[in-house]
Design a protein around this motif. Structure first.
Motif, short mmCIF file in Angstrom:
data_model
loop_
_atom_site.label_atom_id
_atom_site.label_comp_id
_atom_site.label_asym_id
_atom_site.label_seq_id
_atom_site.Cartn_x
_atom_site.Cartn_y
_atom_site.Cartn_z
N HIS A 293 0.83 -1.28 0.15
CA HIS A 293 -0.04 0.19 -0.06
C HIS A 293 0.77 1.28 -0.16
O HIS A 293 0.55 2.22 -0.59
N GLU A 294 1.88 1.25 0.75
CA GLU A 294 2.87 2.56 0.58
C GLU A 294 3.58 2.75 -0.65
O GLU A 294 3.35 3.79 -1.18
N PHE A 295 3.69 1.56 -1.59
CA PHE A 295 4.28 1.72 -2.66
C PHE A 295 3.32 2.06 -3.70
O PHE A 295 3.53 3.16 -4.49
N LYS A 296 1.76 1.60 -3.68
CA LYS A 296 0.94 2.17 -4.41
C LYS A 296 0.46 3.60 -4.15
O LYS A 296 0.54 4.56 -5.22
N MET A 297 0.54 4.26 -3.07
CA MET A 297 0.25 5.44 -2.82
C MET A 297 1.38 6.43 -3.16
O MET A 297 1.22 7.56 -3.74
N TYR A 298 2.61 5.78 -3.08
CA TYR A 298 3.79 6.72 -3.72
C TYR A 298 3.78 6.61 -5.04
O TYR A 298 3.86 7.90 -5.43
N LEU A 299 3.37 5.81 -5.77
CA LEU A 299 3.39 6.09 -7.31
C LEU A 299 2.22 6.94 -7.61
O LEU A 299 2.46 7.75 -8.79
N GLU A 300 1.04 6.80 -7.07
CA GLU A 300 -0.15 7.38 -7.44
C GLU A 300 0.35 9.05 -7.21
O GLU A 300 -0.33 9.92 -7.78
N SER A 301 1.05 9.41 -6.14
CA SER A 301 1.38 10.56 -5.53
C SER A 301 2.29 11.34 -6.92
O SER A 301 2.20 12.44 -6.92
N LEU A 302 2.78 10.56 -7.67
CA LEU A 302 3.74 11.03 -8.57
C LEU A 302 3.09 10.91 -9.92
O LEU A 302 3.71 11.82 -10.92
N GLY A 303 2.05 10.61 -10.04
CA GLY A 303 1.42 10.63 -11.47
C GLY A 303 0.87 9.42 -12.16
O GLY A 303 0.13 9.18 -13.07
N PHE A 304 1.26 8.39 -11.51
CA PHE A 304 0.62 7.13 -11.97
C PHE A 304 -0.64 6.72 -11.40
O PHE A 304 -1.08 7.10 -10.47
N ARG A 305 -1.41 5.85 -12.10
CA ARG A 305 -2.75 5.39 -11.76
C ARG A 305 -2.65 4.02 -11.67
O ARG A 305 -2.45 3.16 -12.78
#
Length: 309
Positions: A293-305
């Motif tokens: 969950h940390e990794f998903k949220m980190y990536l989404e914060s950068l602009g990935f979906r």
């Protein structure tokens, strides 16, 4: 992999063209790690999610990855949004609040987490497909879904070294390692470009001279203007177990986003399965590791979906 200068160069070019990358980049899977011993992830019985139950909750399709690639078939909708149950939603909301309150750093890791900033360079030229095999299979299935067959001749019909073999589409592998998995699972059907640094890049060019390799340690060579001068249409980008080796993963993420691919397949080891939980990583080649969950949220914060994980 030295992507810092490349990322900065692409950032300037993107800003000059149209500001930030358009929309959010799609990620098929943030985690597809068969060797992460935790829950459904087993060492011998490798599984990864490719479908959803009728009730909406995500299920896991068990796949025997030792079968030949021709025996794999896409199950369900690869682009169906990952379903989060109540517990997951509460956990992600808790992580979000902790990040906003300053209890977590910019990478969504706890402030108490200790990174390994003296990590060693990892040379994977002797590797085959003991690890991350399922990541490349997922990328292969995704590419087959995204790229039409060459039968009608309407898509990329091959370029340069690939022209005689009538490959289609364009698949990138950022951090290709030994190149074994890319060549085995993707190159027979698709145009591929693998990115690596020395000493791996010299090994790859000697081992697979008919494939296309880019030295990501040289910013001028890494820019699309160099390896994609004829503007081939990008389809799938693989970045398998690379981000945990990078001191500033934002540089890598910026570089990936600048490529503007249709979809990305990104993997990294699960911290839930490793000790010490708050670092530094036991693997001396790793700088930092994330929970799912940390990794998903980190990536989404950068602009990935993230659409599948």
């Amino acid at each position: 992999m030295n992507l810092s200068n490349t990322a900065k160069s692409r950032k300037v070019i993107n800003a000059a063209e149209n500001g930030t990358p358009h929309g959010k980049a799609l990620i098929l899977a943030t985690f597809l790690l068969g060797y992460a011993v935790n829950g459904i992830f087993g060492v011998r019985d490798v599984r990864f999610p490719l479908q959803q139950e009728k009730g909406g909750k995500e299920t896991t399709t068990t796949t025997n990855i030792d079968k030949n690639r021709e025996q794999f078939a896409t199950v369900g909708d690869l682009f169906a949004l990952t379903h989060y149950d109540k517990d997951e939603q509460e956990l992600m909301e808790e992580i979000r609040k902790e990040q906003e309150s300053g209890e977590r750093d910019n990478y969504y890791l706890p402030k108490s987490y200790t990174a390994r900033l003296d990590n060693k360079h990892f040379n994977d030229i002797g590797g085959k497909d003991k690890y991350q095999k399922e990541v490349y299979i997922a990328a292969m299935l995704l590419a087959r879904k995204l790229v039409p067959s060459n039968d009608n001749g309407n898509n990329n019909a091959g370029h340069g070294k690939h022209q005689q073999r009538n490959r289609r589409g364009l698949v990138l592998d950022i951090g290709a390692g030994s190149g074994y998995k890319l060549v085995k699972f993707l190159s027979p059907e698709f145009e591929t470009v693998g990115f690596e640094t020395e000493p791996a890049i010299s090994f790859l060019r000697k081992k697979y001279p008919n494939e296309e390799w880019v030295d990501s340690g040289k910013s001028e060579e890494s820019l699309p203007e160099s390896w994609n001068s004829n503007s081939r249409k990008p389809d799938v980008c693989i970045c398998s177990d690379v981000i945990e080796h990078i001191h500033n993963p934002n540089d890598l993420a910026q570089f990936l986003l600048s490529l503007k691919y249709k979809a990305y397949v990104i993997s990294t080891p699960k911290r839930e399965a490793r000790k010490p939980f708050l670092g530094p990583p036991v693997n001396t080649h790793h700088v930092r590791e994330w929970t799912l969950h940390e990794f998903k949220m980190y990536l989404e914060s950068l602009g990935f979906r993230v659409v599948k994980s």
